[in-house]
Design a protein around this motif. Structure first.
Motif, short mmCIF file in Angstrom:
data_model
loop_
_atom_site.label_atom_id
_atom_site.label_comp_id
_atom_site.label_asym_id
_atom_site.label_seq_id
_atom_site.Cartn_x
_atom_site.Cartn_y
_atom_site.Cartn_z
N TRP A 133 0.83 -1.20 0.00
CA TRP A 133 0.00 0.00 0.00
C TRP A 133 0.86 1.25 0.00
O TRP A 133 0.63 2.19 -0.77
CB TRP A 133 -0.93 0.00 1.22
CG TRP A 133 -1.90 1.14 1.23
CD1 TRP A 133 -3.11 1.22 0.61
CD2 TRP A 133 -1.72 2.40 1.91
NE1 TRP A 133 -3.70 2.44 0.86
CE2 TRP A 133 -2.87 3.19 1.65
CE3 TRP A 133 -0.70 2.94 2.70
CZ2 TRP A 133 -3.04 4.47 2.16
CZ3 TRP A 133 -0.86 4.22 3.21
CH2 TRP A 133 -2.00 4.97 2.94
N LEU A 134 1.89 1.26 0.84
CA LEU A 134 2.79 2.41 0.90
C LEU A 134 3.52 2.60 -0.43
O LEU A 134 3.68 3.73 -0.91
CB LEU A 134 3.81 2.23 2.03
CG LEU A 134 3.30 2.43 3.46
CD1 LEU A 134 4.39 2.04 4.45
CD2 LEU A 134 2.88 3.88 3.68
N ALA A 135 3.98 1.50 -1.01
CA ALA A 135 4.73 1.58 -2.26
C ALA A 135 3.86 2.13 -3.39
O ALA A 135 4.30 2.97 -4.18
CB ALA A 135 5.28 0.22 -2.63
N LEU A 136 2.62 1.66 -3.48
CA LEU A 136 1.73 2.11 -4.55
C LEU A 136 1.29 3.56 -4.35
O LEU A 136 1.14 4.31 -5.32
CB LEU A 136 0.51 1.19 -4.63
CG LEU A 136 0.78 -0.25 -5.06
CD1 LEU A 136 -0.52 -1.04 -5.07
CD2 LEU A 136 1.44 -0.30 -6.43
N GLN A 137 1.10 3.96 -3.10
CA GLN A 137 0.67 5.32 -2.82
C GLN A 137 1.78 6.35 -3.03
O GLN A 137 1.52 7.47 -3.46
CB GLN A 137 0.16 5.43 -1.37
CG GLN A 137 -1.12 4.67 -1.09
CD GLN A 137 -2.32 5.28 -1.81
OE1 GLN A 137 -2.46 6.49 -1.90
NE2 GLN A 137 -3.19 4.42 -2.32
N SER A 138 3.00 5.95 -2.75
CA SER A 138 4.13 6.90 -2.78
C SER A 138 5.03 6.75 -4.00
O SER A 138 5.84 7.65 -4.27
CB SER A 138 4.99 6.72 -1.53
OG SER A 138 5.60 5.43 -1.53
N ARG A 139 4.93 5.62 -4.70
CA ARG A 139 5.86 5.29 -5.79
C ARG A 139 7.31 5.24 -5.28
O ARG A 139 8.26 5.53 -6.01
CB ARG A 139 5.75 6.28 -6.96
CG ARG A 139 4.38 6.32 -7.59
CD ARG A 139 3.97 4.95 -8.11
NE ARG A 139 4.86 4.46 -9.17
CZ ARG A 139 4.90 3.21 -9.59
NH1 ARG A 139 4.14 2.29 -9.01
NH2 ARG A 139 5.70 2.86 -10.57
N ALA A 140 7.45 4.86 -4.03
CA ALA A 140 8.79 4.75 -3.45
C ALA A 140 9.48 3.50 -3.97
O ALA A 140 8.85 2.49 -4.28
CB ALA A 140 8.69 4.70 -1.93
N ALA A 141 10.80 3.56 -4.02
CA ALA A 141 11.60 2.38 -4.32
C ALA A 141 11.59 1.48 -3.10
O ALA A 141 11.76 1.94 -1.96
CB ALA A 141 13.03 2.78 -4.67
N VAL A 142 11.39 0.19 -3.31
CA VAL A 142 11.38 -0.79 -2.22
C VAL A 142 12.70 -1.55 -2.24
O VAL A 142 13.03 -2.19 -3.24
CB VAL A 142 10.19 -1.77 -2.34
CG1 VAL A 142 10.23 -2.79 -1.22
CG2 VAL A 142 8.87 -1.01 -2.35
N VAL A 143 13.43 -1.48 -1.15
CA VAL A 143 14.72 -2.15 -1.05
C VAL A 143 14.57 -3.41 -0.18
O VAL A 143 14.40 -3.31 1.04
CB VAL A 143 15.79 -1.23 -0.44
CG1 VAL A 143 17.12 -1.98 -0.27
CG2 VAL A 143 15.99 0.01 -1.30
N PRO A 144 14.60 -4.61 -0.79
CA PRO A 144 14.58 -5.84 0.02
C PRO A 144 15.79 -5.88 0.93
O PRO A 144 16.93 -5.71 0.47
CB PRO A 144 14.62 -6.95 -1.03
CG PRO A 144 14.10 -6.32 -2.29
CD PRO A 144 14.61 -4.91 -2.23
N THR A 145 15.56 -6.07 2.22
CA THR A 145 16.63 -5.96 3.21
C THR A 145 16.68 -7.23 4.05
O THR A 145 15.73 -7.55 4.77
CB THR A 145 16.39 -4.74 4.12
OG1 THR A 145 16.30 -3.56 3.31
CG2 THR A 145 17.52 -4.58 5.12
N ALA A 146 17.79 -7.95 3.95
CA ALA A 146 17.95 -9.20 4.70
C ALA A 146 18.63 -8.92 6.04
O ALA A 146 19.68 -8.27 6.09
CB ALA A 146 18.79 -10.19 3.90
N VAL A 147 18.01 -9.39 7.11
CA VAL A 147 18.58 -9.29 8.46
C VAL A 147 18.94 -10.69 8.92
O VAL A 147 18.11 -11.59 8.91
CB VAL A 147 17.56 -8.65 9.43
CG1 VAL A 147 18.16 -8.54 10.83
CG2 VAL A 147 17.10 -7.29 8.94
#
Length: 225
Positions: A133-147
């Motif tokens: 939802w956040l990604a579609l609303q903001s068009r932000a880049a999503v960085v997959p982050t492994a912990v």
């Protein structure tokens, strides 16, 4: 609806970076994959109590994490508020917490989120839709982050790693979810969520193999974190 102040994440990142490098053998990989400008979502797997603080301290940009609102009633509550973290209610679809996170992204900031919601094996077998939802609303880049390394097999959800344990945060190349146009909004959200879940699960598995740190097995999941 205003989000937390940027300065709060700035000092938190500097403090976290120092503490994790002093107390643990903490390493960050792929920092160059986090865009230096513009809105960014750090979507991380969730293993243990220190995950959010570790990513916040090792990321190349200050970030505001969405954190279970019950944590703000615990001893760490004042620190979470001071460091600009965002309370997220246990009920699915908390628009207050997501709205504050969206405000951070609108000002080209960085938001951290755990798509799994609860702490568990960190293998992304399931994922919530808030990150989509956040990604579609903001068009932000999503960085997959492994912990990796924050919780071992058999350890409780609230446990912390032993001092000088090896902890790893590995940032993958960013993705922008692209669900098909012309389909209902709910379906678009489901497709975007699955794209993010798949990308993160693939990255976590690859990072675990590359760094030689296995994911924990046979542990009871948290109710929420």
């Amino acid at each position: 609806m205003s989000g937390p102040a940027p300065w709060q994440a700035v000092w938190a990142r500097h403090t976290g970076s120092v503490l994790f490098r002093v107390l643990y053998d903490s390493r960050a990989y792929g920092r160059e994959n986090v865009p230096r400008r513009g809105p960014v979502i750090l979507a991380a797997n969730h293993l243990g109590f220190l995950d959010g603080a570790l990513v916040l301290g090792m990321a190349p940009r200050p970030s505001h994490f969405l954190v279970w609102d019950g944590s703000f009633d615990r001893a760490v509550g004042p620190l979470l508020r001071l460091s600009g973290q965002i309370p997220l209610a246990e009920a699915h679809g908390d628009r207050t917490g997501l709205g504050q996170a969206l405000e951070v992204l609108k000002r080209n900031g960085v938001v951290g989120i755990f798509p799994e919601g609860a702490r568990g094996k960190g293998d992304l077998a399931t994922a919530n839709k808030g990150v989509a939802w956040l990604a579609l609303q903001s068009r932000a880049a999503v960085v997959p982050t492994a912990v990796l390394g924050t919780r071992a097999t058999g350890r409780l959800a609230d446990s912390v790693p032993r001092p000088r344990s090896r902890l790893v945060v590995d940032f993958a190349r960013p993705i922008i979810p692209t669900p098909p146009m012309g389909v209902p909004g709910k379906k678009r959200l489901e497709v975007a969520a699955e794209q993010i879940r798949t990308a993160l699960a693939t990255h976590v598995s690859a990072a675990s193999a590359e760094h030689g740190i296995p994911l924990p097995t046979d542990i009871p999941p948290d109710l929420w974190s």
